[in-house]
Each structure stands twice: as C-alpha cells, then as structure tokens.
Design an enzyme around this catalytic site. Structure first.
Site, PDB file in Angstrom:
ATOM      1  N   HIS A 107       0.864  -1.183   0.000  1.00 52.77           N
ATOM      2  CA  HIS A 107       0.000   0.000   0.000  1.00 52.77           C
ATOM      3  C   HIS A 107       0.905   1.239   0.000  1.00 52.77           C
ATOM      4  O   HIS A 107       2.012   1.203   0.551  1.00 52.77           O
ATOM      5  CB  HIS A 107      -0.853  -0.042   1.273  1.00 52.77           C
ATOM      6  CG  HIS A 107      -1.889   1.030   1.384  1.00 52.77           C
ATOM      7  ND1 HIS A 107      -1.589   2.333   1.691  1.00 52.77           N
ATOM      8  CD2 HIS A 107      -3.230   0.982   1.250  1.00 52.77           C
ATOM      9  CE1 HIS A 107      -2.701   3.045   1.739  1.00 52.77           C
ATOM     10  NE2 HIS A 107      -3.713   2.251   1.468  1.00 52.77           N
TER      11      HIS A 107
ATOM     12  N   LYS B 110      -9.778   1.165  10.889  1.00 45.71           N
ATOM     13  CA  LYS B 110      -9.966  -0.181  10.322  1.00 45.71           C
ATOM     14  C   LYS B 110     -10.204  -1.209  11.421  1.00 45.71           C
ATOM     15  O   LYS B 110     -10.487  -2.367  11.146  1.00 45.71           O
ATOM     16  CB  LYS B 110      -8.750  -0.576   9.497  1.00 45.71           C
ATOM     17  CG  LYS B 110      -8.544   0.268   8.241  1.00 45.71           C
ATOM     18  CD  LYS B 110      -7.503  -0.346   7.352  1.00 45.71           C
ATOM     19  CE  LYS B 110      -6.824   0.639   6.430  1.00 45.71           C
ATOM     20  NZ  LYS B 110      -7.645   1.134   5.345  1.00 45.71           N
TER      21      LYS B 110
HETATM   22  N1  ALA Z   1      -6.033   1.765   2.849  1.00 39.40           N
HETATM   23  C1  ALA Z   1      -7.422   1.669   2.704  1.00 39.40           C
HETATM   24  C2  ALA Z   1      -7.828   0.715   1.605  1.00 39.40           C
HETATM   25  O1  ALA Z   1      -7.087  -0.119   1.203  1.00 39.40           O
HETATM   26  C3  ALA Z   1      -8.061   2.978   2.593  1.00 39.40           C
HETATM   27  O2  ALA Z   1      -8.937   0.827   1.158  1.00 39.40           O
END
Ligand code: ALA
Length: 481
Positions: free
Chosen positions: A149, A247
């Site tokens: 990410h 999350k």
């Molecule tokens: N990192 C988060 C996602 O993968 C926002 O949606």
C-alpha cells in the site's frame, strides 16, 4: 455527464438469478455477525426506488464502529477535556483515560516492556513517523516489496528505498528478499501484514528472522492484519507495528506506532509543539522522551480511548472465533465468485487448494474483475441497484495493480474489492453474489455515465440524509485511486 456509457438492459434481475451457495458448511458461524457494529441495520436508497439494507463489504477501507466502542465514547464525552494540560477533574480523567488507552493498545499487540506506543492519526502517519526515525537513513537503507500500500511505500521511497518484486510463491518472495538483504545491508525491512488488495499474508515469521539475520529491523504495516489476526510483538520479534483505529472498529481518528524505543527516542520530534518538550528557551529546546516527544499538540483522547475499547472487545472475542467466522465467509465468497462465469479474482500466491476458504494465510479481503465491465461500473452498479458497498480502483497500491494489469488479470488496471469484518454475515456475501450473477446475466438495469464521469448512475434520484441535503448536491463520486 451528458454522454452515457452504459444503457440499461431490458430485463430486470429475476429471482432465479440469485446465487444460492450451499450453506451447510460454516453456516453456524456466519449466519450472524460476530459482534454488534453501528449501522448494521442501515437502509440505503436504490436508484430504481425503494431501499435495501446496506451491505457493507468495505471493511478494508474503513470499518464501522463497534457498539462497545461507541458506548465507551458516549461515556467519555461528558468528561471530555484536555489531556496532560488541566487541573480540573475532567482533565485528570481524560489524562488517565489517554494513558490507560496507550497501555491497553500495547497489551493488545503484545508490546515488549520497553516498547513505545505512540498515538498517531492512522497507519500512514505512523509509518511516516518511523521513516523520520530510521537512523542515518541513507539511500538503500530500507527494503520493501512491490505489493505494498502507498502508506508503506511512499515514506520509504522518499528515503531512496530498494524495492523487491514479490515472487510467484511465498517461498520465492522470501528468497527474493533474502537476496536483496544479502546484496547490501539495510537498516529496515518494511512489509505489509496482509495485502489490502488480495488479503494474502506474507510469511512474517520467516521475514522477521531473515531481517534480523541480516542485521536489519522489520516494520509491519498492520493496517489490514491487526483487525483480522492477533499479533504479538514480543512473540513474533517484529520490531515495529503500525495500524489504524478506523480499520479496527474505532473510527475516531487515532492510529498507532508501537515498537523499539531506541530509534524513537533519538529521532527528531515528529511534530514540533507543545507537549513534546521539557523546556523551551528562545533559540534552544529540550525535547521530551518518547512517546510525548512525537505527540505534540492536544492529543486525540477520544480516538485513543475508542481504539483501546476496540482492542479490548476484539481480544475478548478470542482469535479462534474471529478467524473461524471470517474463514467461513471468505470460503463462501471465494466459491461463490468462482461459480460466476467471467469473474476473476486477484491472487499473488494461489494456494495448492485453489484458493478456497481453507487458506489460513488470507484475511477476509478479496479483489476481482467482471468480464465486460469496468471495475468502477461494477462498484457503482452494486451500490445503485443493490445497496452493496465495495471499493474499486487501484486501492492505493498502484505498482501492484500495474502488475496485475501486465499479467492480464485486469483489463482496465483496476479491480473491485469486497472485504469482510466482525459485522459481516452470510447473507451479505449472498447479496453480492446474486447481484454479480444478475449483472453477468442481464447487464445493469440503470444507466451510467461515461468513464470520465466515473460511471455514476444517471439520473441519480437517491437523496442524501436530511441533515446533509441542504449542504451538498448529491452522492459524491468516489476517488478511485
Ligand atoms: N487503505 C485503505 C484501503 O485499502 C483505505 O482501502
């Protein structure tokens, strides 16, 4: 918005199109949510009139608040006051609650006695903080995979990091990292705990041992992993862990960096300001030790207390219950998608078993494409016609999506992601599967705008909630990066 990209088909979804997977296996553990979340009974408008219970399959982006978390916040709000700054009773309570939250969060992730728990805004913030603390960060000093990410990529890219391409299996991935660490020393190996695109988990135990063998430390981006699996810094040897409250069922603006004290103690303060200092003179400042050193400004006590309440609630459920619930739902989803012609799922490391629900190294996150339909259109269709919420796009993981595009998994470079959590149930998965089967069989029953307008429904008669209606024009088009 005048050019309409997709016209409705004449046929409406018929009841016979509904996918009805065999529900015997895992039904016990998936018929009900595992914990109560706020918004579980939310009803959302549909474009063709009427409404449906909202099916939230977007936990990986932001999870709803647990009821227990919202209750704790409601208890705290009347006492809300300053932290570390006031003499009043409410201030003393908030200071105590903030520090108790820090301790609880540290316990939840098995922090070692000397680890520091720094409260941040989110994972991105936490990893940027760590990037500023890597000692003598010379180019090449940080190594990471190409599947990360952006939160676990851009802070290192800025330092001149070395990128390792993940292999076709977990073992090949470990071997590629080993070769990179052997080629030149690194201070830090940065790796995700679970891909936010495929839900697959890299082999953290092997990567931790590998990093340490080569004299490097390891940081785990736990944004996706921590809500799904118990992580212990002490037991695993992982040096740093970052994760987000939003999350982990605590969407009140707090995140965390937990890990070894020495780097964090000698790093320059992440933010310069009140609360991070011992003494300020004009021209010279004596900074506080960590964690205060990196927490300048008024802390987010609501966020910290909420996150601690989430940790306590998730821990009380027990790790087996969480993973059993999720595995049953993920198996149902995986098998249901495989049964729909033209749906392809993204996998980094397809398992020998074909990627069913028996793969322990996957969390409840899965990305797919539907032949003949751009990802953004599929996501708009699911929302507009079926009340199903998913995320589409490149998931802040552009290099990984570019790989999937190069491999021919996605024609438009994007995917549709369904992600599960404690409030998910079998019926949610079935609603998604039925909607996708109907899409394949009949196409959409509404009209959607051109690609450059994001395939939003046209017209879109869905009203915003009353409290927002006067301030905004209509449902906002997503940013699908
Ligand atoms: N990192 C988060 C996602 O993968 C926002 O949606």
């Amino acid at each position: 918005m005048s050019i309409l990209a997709v016209q409705p088909s004449l046929a409406s979804p018929a009841p016979s199109d509904r996918v009805a997977p065999d529900t015997a296996a895992g039904e016990e553990s998936t018929a009900h949510p595992l914990a109560e979340v706020i918004g579980a009974d939310l009803t959302v408008p549909l474009v063709h009139g009427g409404a449906a219970r909202y099916v939230n399959l977007d936990y990986a982006a932001s999870a709803p608040a647990l009821r227990a978390v919202a209750d704790r916040v409601a208890e705290l709000l009347p006492l809300y006051s300053s932290v570390h700054r006031g003499a009043g009773y409410a201030s003393a309570v908030c200071t105590s609650a903030y520090e108790a939250a820090r301790a609880e969060i540290g316990r939840f992730v098995g922090a070692r006695d000397d680890d520091v728990v720094i409260l941040t805004r989110n994972t991105t913030d936490a990893l940027n903080l760590l990037a500023a603390a890597v000692p003598g960060a010379a180019p090449g000093g940080v190594v990471h995979l190409d599947i990360e990410h952006h939160a676990n990529l851009l802070p290192w890219q800025r330092l001149g990091s070395r990128v390792v391409q993940a292999g076709g299996t977990r073992a090949q991935t470990v071997a590629a990292v080993a070769a990179e660490l052997a080629a030149a020393p690194a201070a830090l190996l940065a790796v995700t705990g679970a891909s936010n695109v495929t839900g697959e988990c890299p082999p953290l135990a092997e990567l931790t041992a590998l990093a340490h063998r080569h004299g490097a430390r390891i940081v785990v981006d736990g944004a996706q992993l921590v809500p799904h699996r118990r992580v212990s810094l002490a037991a695993s040897g992982v040096d740093y862990l970052a994760f987000s409250g939003h999350k982990l069922y605590a969407p009140y603006g707090a995140g965390v960096l937990v890990g070894r004290r020495d780097w964090l103690e000698s790093a320059p303060p992440y933010l310069a300001g009140g609360g991070a200092v011992r003494e300020v003179r004009l021209g010279r400042t004596e900074w506080a030790d960590a964690p205060a050193r990196h927490e300048a400004g008024t802390p987010n006590v609501i966020g910290a207390v909420a996150l601690a309440a989430a940790c306590r609630t998730v821990a009380a459920l027990g790790p087996d219950a969480v993973s059993a619930h999720e595995r049953a739902l993920l198996g149902r989803l995986t098998e249901g998608l495989a049964a729909i012609d033209g749906v392809r799922t993204f996998r980094l490391w397809p398992s020998a078993s074909g990627g069913g629900g028996d793969d322990l190294d996957r969390i409840g996150v899965l990305t797919f494409t539907v032949d003949g339909y751009p990802a953004a259109l599929v996501a708009q269709y699911l929302s507009a016609e079926h009340g199903v919420g998913v995320r589409d796009g490149r998931f802040c993981a552009h290099p990984l999506l570019a790989r999937f595009a190069a491999d021919g998994v996605t024609a438009d470079g994007a995917g549709v992601r369904a992600s599960l959590g404690l409030g998910s149930r079998a019926e949610d998965v079935d609603r998604l599967l039925a909607a996708l089967a109907s899409l394949r069989a009949h196409g959409p029953a509404w009209t959607y705008a051109a690609p450059e307008a994001g395939y939003v429904p046209v017209p879109d008669p869905r009203a915003l909630p009353d409290w927002l209606a006067s301030a905004a024009a209509g449902p906002a088009a997503p940013c699908s990066a």
